[in-house]
Every structure is written in structure tokens, then in C-alpha cells.
Scaffold this motif. Structure first.
Motif, short mmCIF file in Angstrom:
data_model
loop_
_atom_site.label_atom_id
_atom_site.label_comp_id
_atom_site.label_asym_id
_atom_site.label_seq_id
_atom_site.Cartn_x
_atom_site.Cartn_y
_atom_site.Cartn_z
N ALA A 1 -15.05 -1.10 -21.98
CA ALA A 1 -13.71 -1.66 -22.17
C ALA A 1 -13.52 -2.15 -23.61
N VAL A 2 -14.57 -2.72 -24.20
CA VAL A 2 -14.49 -3.15 -25.60
C VAL A 2 -14.25 -1.96 -26.51
N LYS A 3 -14.96 -0.87 -26.27
CA LYS A 3 -14.81 0.33 -27.10
C LYS A 3 -13.39 0.88 -27.01
N LYS A 4 -12.82 0.86 -25.80
CA LYS A 4 -11.43 1.33 -25.64
C LYS A 4 -10.48 0.47 -26.47
N ALA A 5 -10.67 -0.85 -26.43
CA ALA A 5 -9.81 -1.75 -27.21
C ALA A 5 -9.95 -1.50 -28.70
N LEU A 6 -11.18 -1.25 -29.16
CA LEU A 6 -11.40 -1.01 -30.59
C LEU A 6 -10.82 0.33 -31.02
N LYS A 7 -10.91 1.33 -30.17
CA LYS A 7 -10.31 2.64 -30.50
C LYS A 7 -8.80 2.52 -30.61
N ASP A 8 -8.18 1.77 -29.71
CA ASP A 8 -6.73 1.56 -29.79
C ASP A 8 -6.37 0.80 -31.07
N ALA A 9 -7.17 -0.20 -31.40
CA ALA A 9 -6.91 -0.97 -32.61
C ALA A 9 -7.06 -0.10 -33.85
N GLU A 10 -8.07 0.75 -33.86
CA GLU A 10 -8.29 1.63 -35.02
C GLU A 10 -7.08 2.52 -35.26
N LYS A 11 -6.50 3.05 -34.21
CA LYS A 11 -5.34 3.92 -34.37
C LYS A 11 -4.21 3.17 -35.06
N ASN A 12 -3.92 1.95 -34.61
CA ASN A 12 -2.85 1.17 -35.23
C ASN A 12 -3.17 0.78 -36.66
N ILE A 13 -4.41 0.37 -36.91
CA ILE A 13 -4.79 -0.09 -38.25
C ILE A 13 -4.77 1.06 -39.24
N VAL A 14 -5.31 2.21 -38.88
CA VAL A 14 -5.30 3.36 -39.79
C VAL A 14 -3.87 3.84 -40.04
N ASN A 15 -3.03 3.83 -39.01
CA ASN A 15 -1.63 4.18 -39.21
C ASN A 15 -0.97 3.24 -40.21
N GLU A 16 -1.27 1.93 -40.07
CA GLU A 16 -0.68 0.95 -40.98
C GLU A 16 -1.22 1.11 -42.40
N MET A 17 -2.50 1.42 -42.52
CA MET A 17 -3.08 1.63 -43.84
C MET A 17 -2.34 2.71 -44.62
N ASN A 18 -1.91 3.74 -43.92
CA ASN A 18 -1.28 4.89 -44.57
C ASN A 18 0.24 4.88 -44.46
N SER A 19 0.79 3.69 -44.18
CA SER A 19 2.24 3.51 -44.06
C SER A 19 2.80 2.83 -45.30
N VAL A 20 4.12 2.77 -45.36
CA VAL A 20 4.82 2.04 -46.42
C VAL A 20 5.34 0.74 -45.83
N SER A 21 4.81 -0.38 -46.28
CA SER A 21 5.20 -1.68 -45.71
C SER A 21 5.94 -2.54 -46.72
N LYS B 1 -15.37 5.82 -12.08
CA LYS B 1 -14.37 5.01 -12.80
C LYS B 1 -13.75 5.92 -13.86
N LYS B 2 -12.43 5.99 -13.91
CA LYS B 2 -11.75 6.96 -14.78
C LYS B 2 -11.60 6.42 -16.20
N HIS B 3 -12.70 6.01 -16.77
CA HIS B 3 -12.70 5.51 -18.15
C HIS B 3 -13.83 6.21 -18.90
N SER B 4 -13.47 7.05 -19.83
CA SER B 4 -14.49 7.84 -20.53
C SER B 4 -15.45 6.96 -21.31
N GLU B 5 -14.96 5.81 -21.81
CA GLU B 5 -15.84 4.93 -22.58
C GLU B 5 -16.97 4.37 -21.72
N GLN B 6 -16.69 4.12 -20.45
CA GLN B 6 -17.74 3.64 -19.55
C GLN B 6 -18.78 4.72 -19.32
N VAL B 7 -18.32 5.93 -19.08
CA VAL B 7 -19.24 7.05 -18.84
C VAL B 7 -20.12 7.27 -20.06
#
Length: 523
Positions: free
Chosen positions: A302-322, A257-263
Motif C-alpha cells: 500500500a505504501v508503494k502504491k501511494a508513492l507511485k501515485d505521488a511520483e506521477k503528480n510530482i514529476v508532472n509538476e516538475m515539468n509544468s509551468v507554474s 488481493k487485486k493489488h499488484s504492489e502486494q503481489v
């Protein structure tokens, strides 16, 4: 034994004693350190310089009576109403008064602190035009552990909870200080602080943006990240206790399965179970196990992949100007840019995704709990107690897990697909990201309780395998559980046991003792 993977490990937030803003990007661990564990906040010189420069520009704009939203105009659909420079201060005070209208139970202290931290982070980027004095006042609230009273219900994205927090800066509203709920003025006075008057742009800046949304989502993400690592551990213990086979975690199978999080999850499970006399004894006991055991790499991965994607967006937003409007410096002047950076959809959609991800962890854990207590499939005593019938054993904690999972299911409906226009249709699309973030935070706590029940029942199930020994890693988890929760031999009050194990999960102790044995658990 498998050689532990050596990877950089982020410090636990409890180990971070001070966070300096303006010296680089801020992490989720930094936010949790301040919000949950009371780390001090300070400003770098670069932070102070850019705030002062931005303030100089907004005062120049006011002097020149430029038409700027929320500075020389009204708010929302009142953007067409011009406000004179003489009324600028009154305008900022009025926006706090008029927007402090959220209701219900107050937000948790750590959410209020995380939101204040996010306000410092956003406004300190140097594009908001607030005075350094205001930001120092917010930092003083954090460093003196003054927590504003902010009702949590009724926000469509931001504004109202932040307005309740801003009241305390003005010496109004209410706040907790040294365990007492006091008036804002009294709380400041007892800490030796003075209220401040808000000047042009500052009231708007304190309530606009994705500050509360991002703060809540970051706390939920931190909880979820600890929970998915804990779920790997709990799943391994349950498989061990249920005579499961480790063959489903074979690297050859999972690599297809081509998902590193599963491996990585399959490898983590093998590392956790390495050296287990129980797992070794029963590795050929069944051809294959139930899906709640066999599919841990697939689902947790699959859960870990979703959390990693969420972390990228959340950290980007933390360091953004809103903020809105943005005070943008030019060579010898500046310009006010008015747009929609306050929209929280990036974080809101990530929070909705985290809800679905955590619901899948809860689904797996609840099913493993049922298998542990269900003598029809467990091959263990009824409800894991020596003398069933007279004793109910762990019958009812599975009900609790089922009830919590039902609540998680209801909370997992996405919030960001909803829309109710506001402000005379000037704000005709509303993100509802605040609702998404709050749901994720609530789910993260409920998930921790389900995992606590799984660890409690798995530890009890391991007792029936004596004298076979669990793995060194699961043995350490068993040890810290048994320090607080003795083996159940007859019915007793289980609520304290469940709370004690929940605390071990919430504080990261379960993950810590396992990582000390096998190395870092990779997401």
C-alpha cells in the motif's frame, strides 16, 4: 533460486554528472543529482531559444504599456495599482526585498539547490519572460556551489524562501561558499561572478510558483522510495531472525488481493530470503506470525502504491509551468495569461499522502524492532546481548524508534486541509503545500533512522542463529553492516553505529547490495 526480474533500472543520482535542461522531461533522479550530489547544469539550444523568444514578448508588452499583473501593476491586492514602465525595475527589486521575510533555521543546502534547479526548469519552459542572463546566473550559483541562506519557516506556499535566494543574485543577502557563510556580494566575488539587476517580470518570476514545494517533495519522494525498498529488506531480515514463516508470502494467497504492489512485495520478500538456511529451518515453526511480519506485503504494498501515485503528480509538476502571469506566444504577437498555476495543491496533497504512507512503514518497523529486542516474544537473549542485566544491549534504541515514530505521527496530520487567508483576502485560499512538503522531507529522514535501528538489531539477532546461514541477500546486508558495526558483546556507545547504518540507507548502499543479488526491487 528465483530468477531475478529484469527491468530497466534508473541510474543512481551519484552517477549523473551533468543535467541538460531543454532536452526532454526531467526526472526526480536528475533533481537529486544536482541538489544532493553536485551534478552540473547546462542549457540546450532549444532552452535558450524559447527563453529569448519569451523575453522579447515581455519587452514588447512593456513598450506598449499593456496592463499585466506584476509587470505594470502592483502585487497581490495591489493589482489595482498601475506601475509605469519607468518604474518596472524598481518594482522587481522591491518584490524581492519585501518578500524576503521567512525566519528560523536555514533550509538544508540540498533543498536550496533543488529549489534553484526547479526555478531553472520552470522559467526555462519559455512562458515566463525572464532574460537568459538571469537563468545563467542561477545555473552559475549551482555550478559554483554557492548556496544562498534561506530561512525555512513562515511560508504559506512559496515566495519568502525563494526571495532570500534571489537576494544573492543581486549581490545581497548571504550565501555559503567553500564552507563559509558570506555576504551575497562576497560569495559571488570569490567565485568570480557578478551580481545582476532584475528587470521587468523577473523578480516576480523568481519567487512565484511551486518551485520550493516541488523541490522539497521530490527530495522526500526519493528518500521515501529508497526507504520502502530498505523496509522490504529490513522486514525480511527481521522475519529471518525471529524464526518467521515465509508461507504468508505465498503467491497464491497474495494474488487474491487485486493489488499488484502486494503481489510484487511478496515476491520480493521470497527473493530476498531465497537460500536462507534460517528461513528454511523455521518455515513450519509457527502456524502464522505477528502482523508486523505477516502483513509486510499488504502494508508495504500500500505504501508503494501511494508513492507511485505521488511520483506521477510530482514529476508532472516538475515539468509544468507554474508561473503567473504566463507569457503565451501567438503567431506574431503574444498575450499575458493571468491565473493560478502557482497553486501547489497537486504536490501538497501528494506530500500529505507520502507522510501517511511513510508513517505506516515506520509503524511496522518500530514493532519489528520491539519484537527483536523483547525476549518475551523473540526467543533470543534479553535485548540481544549475551550478558543482560550488567548490559542494557539494544534496549534503548527501541525507545529512540518509538520516539521518532511519535514525531512522525504528529507530522502526518495533513497540511493542505488548512487555510488562513492572506493579502487582504485577495489570496483567500492558501494551499499550505510548502508545509506538507517540508513535513514529508522531515519524516523521510526520521524513517531512515528507524530503519537503521531495525537493521542494526536484525543483524545482531542473526548472530544468535550461527551456524545457520542467512540468505545470500540478507548476508550481504549483514556483511556491510558488520564492516562498520561489530557485534555488540557489551555496552558501548551506539550512536555512531546508528549513524553509520543510516548513512548506508541514505546513500542507497543497502538496496544496492541486495539488488546485486536478487535483481531490481520493483515498486
Amino acid at each position: 533460486m528465483t530468477t531475478p526480474i529484469v527491468t530497466p533500472v534508473r541510474p543512481h543520482p551519484k552517477e549523473i554528472k551533468q543535467v541538460t535542461l531543454g532536452s526532454g522531461d526531467i526526472t526526480v533522479q536528475d533533481l537529486v543529482a544536482v541538489a544532493r550530489y553536485g551534478a552540473k547544469v547546462s542549457f540546450s539550444q532549444a532552452y535558450c531559444d524559447r527563453v529569448n523568444q519569451s523575453r522579447g514578448l515581455i519587452e514588447k508588452f512593456l513598450e506598449e504599456n499593456r496592463l499585466i499583473y506584476g509587470v505594470t501593476t502592483g502585487f497581490g491586492s495591489n493589482v489595482t495599482k498601475v506601475v509605469s514602465p519607468e518604474d518596472a525595475e524598481t518594482l522587481q527589486r522591491n518584490i524581492i526585498y519585501s518578500h524576503a521575510v521567512s525566519v528560523g533555521e536555514p533550509l538544508e543546502h540540498e533543498i536550496v539547490r533543488a529549489t534553484q534547479f526547479m526555478i531553472l526548469l520552470v522559467l526555462g519552459q519559455g512562458f515566463s519572460g525572464v532574460r537568459l542572463e538571469v537563468l545563467k546566473a542561477i545555473a552559475s550559483l549551482l555550478n559554483h556551489h554557492i548556496v544562498p541562506f534561506a530561512p525555512g519557516d513562515g511560508s504559506v506556499g512559496y515566495l519568502s524562501p525563494e526571495a532570500h535566494m534571489a537576494l544573492v543574485l543581486m549581490g545581497e543577502g548571504s550565501a555559503w561558499y567553500q564552507g563559509q557563510l558570506l555576504s551575497g556580494r562576497d560569495a559571488l566575488a570569490k567565485a568570480g561572478l557578478q551580481p545582476i539587476n532584475l528587470s521587468c517580470k523577473e523578480g516576480l518570476a523568481l519567487i512565484t510558483g511551486t518551485t520550493s514545494v516541488t523541490a522539497i517533495a521530490a527530495l522526500a519522494l526519493y528518500n521515501a522510495t529508497q526507504a520502502v525498498k530498505t523496509a522490504d529488506i529490513a522486514g525480511a531480515m527481521s522475519l529471518e531472525a525471529l524464526k518467521g514463516t515465509i508461507k504468508a508470502f505465498d503467491s497464491r494467497l497474495n494474488a487474491l488481493k487485486k493489488h499488484s504492489e502486494q503481489v510484487q512485495t511478496a515476491e520480493t520478500l521470497l527473493r530476498i530470503l531465497s537460500g536462507s538456511e534460517i528461513a528454511d529451518t523455521y518455515k513450519d515453526y509457527r502456524l502464522q506470525d505477528a502482523l508486523s511480519l505477516r502483513c509486510i506485503p499488504q502494508v508495504h504494498g500500500a505504501v508503494k502504491k501511494a508513492l507511485k501515485d505521488a511520483e506521477k503528480n510530482i514529476v508532472n509538476e516538475m515539468n509544468s509551468v507554474s508561473d503567473n502571469p504566463i507569457v503565451y506566444p501567438l503567431d506574431d504577437d503574444g498575450i499575458a495569461l493571468m491565473g493560478g498555476n502557482f497553486d501547489g495543491t497537486y504536490v501538497g496533497m501528494s506530500a500529505d499522502a507520502m507522510c501517511v504512507a511513510m508513517a505506516n512503514l515506520a509503524k511496522m518497523s518500530e514493532r519489528r524492532i520491539d519484537r527483536l529486542v523483547n525476549y518475551h516474544v523473540s526467543e533470543l537473549p534479553d535485548f540481544l546481548v549475551v550478558n543482560p542485566g550488567l548490559n542494557n544491549g539494544y534496549m534503548i534504541p527501541q525507545y529512540t524508534a518509538a520516539g521518532l515514530f511519535a514525531e512522525i505521527q504528529a507530522l502526518s496530520h495533513p497540511a493542505t486541509i488548512n487555510n488562513i487567508p492572506t493579502c487582504a483576502i485577495q489570496e483567500d485560499v492558501v494551499s499550505f503545500a510548502y508545509n506538507a512538503a517540508r513535513k514529508a522531507y522531515q519524516i523521510s529522514t526520521k524513517l531512515e533512522h528507524i530503519l537503521a535501528i531495525e537493521l542494526m538489531t536484525a543483524a545482531q539477532a542473526l548472530d544468535f542463529h550461527h551456524p545457520l546461514k542467512p540468505s545470500p541477500a540478507t548476508g550481504e546486508v549483514y556483511r556491510i553492516i558488520r564492516k562498520q558495526v561489530p557485534m555488540l558483546t557489551e555496552d558501548r556507545l551506539l550512536y555512531p553505529d546508528m549513524c553509520n547504518i543510516h548513512q548506508l540507507i541514505h546513500e542507497g548502499e543497502v538496496v544496492k547490495v541486495v539488488e546485486e543479488v536478487i535483481g531490481h526491487i520493483i515498486l
